[in-house]
Design a protein around this motif. Structure first.
Motif: not given
Length: 233
Positions: A23-27, A47-53, A60-61
């Motif tokens: 939910x947090x990643x989705x927002x 991959x970049x989003x996973x590293x960012x968060x 992420x998916x």
């Protein structure tokens, strides 16, 4: 027995924690999509989003899959997720859809709104705009005003639909409200809608429709300006 009981809370709690992460990643990802931090047509790098968060690729998916259903991103099999494309016709059609939602809600509000609800919507709009300093703040106040009118219809499904549309239009709405003429008309037309609503006058729906619907020519102007900001800053 004691050992088995002690293990249960952990097992029960794990799915909840995982759901919280998604939910947090989705927002966060949705906010990026709403603000066009992904350029139209750009491949979204999981991959970049996973590293960012600081999470795995799984949440992420899952977040991106939800955004596919909300039409913020698209999915191409064997290639991945891509940011939505946008054209002047898309912008015009979304505004047209928004007008249908709000005009229908207004007609219901004429039957169901209480004087207290109308007075509260008027108070909030006046209070918010008295301290407004830029188009972003005015856009937030404008969204809140239209949501308040829609909530008077007493149908939460209509309000949910409008919130979804507002997210798709937020970027372009702010650009539109930077125009002084458009900004002044917003104040005048909001006042007119409220006066009609106080009387239960169905004419307010036509004022609202005119206030919302964007001409093809104007949609081209706003979209061009938006794309210039996205790609060139």
């Amino acid at each position: 027995m004691a050992t088995a009981k002690a293990a249960n809370p952990t097992k029960a709690g794990t799915p909840k924690r995982a759901a919280d992460v998604v939910e947090k990643v989705y927002r966060q990802v949705k906010e990026m999509a709403v603000e066009y931090r992904f350029r139209p047509g750009e491949r979204v790098n999981e991959v970049e989003l996973a590293q960012k968060f600081n999470v795995s690729r799984t949440p992420v998916r899952q977040a991106l899959s939800r955004l596919v259903h909300e039409e913020f991103v698209t999915f191409v099999p064997n290639r991945g997720f891509y940011a939505r494309e946008i054209t002047p016709e898309d912008v015009r059609q979304i505004y047209e859809y928004r007008a249908l939602i709000e005009c229908g809600a207004y007609r219901l509000a004429c039957q169901r709104a209480t004087p207290e609800q109308i007075a509260e919507a008027e108070r909030l709009w006046t209070e918010q705009t008295s301290t407004t300093q830029n188009s972003e703040q005015l856009g937030e106040a404008d969204e809140a005003f239209h949501i308040a009118i829609t909530e008077m219809a007493g149908n939460p499904h209509i309000t949910t639909a409008l919130r979804d549309v507002n997210a798709k239009l937020r970027f372009f709405r702010r650009i539109d409200l930077e125009n002084p003429t458009r900004c002044n008309k917003t104040y005048d037309e909001h006042a007119a809608v409220l006066e009609c609503l106080k009387r239960g006058d169905p004419e307010g729906a036509e004022i609202l429709r005119t206030h919302i619907v964007m001409s093809s020519e104007h949609a081209v102007e706003v979209t061009k300006e938006g794309l210039a900001r996205i790609f060139f800053g």
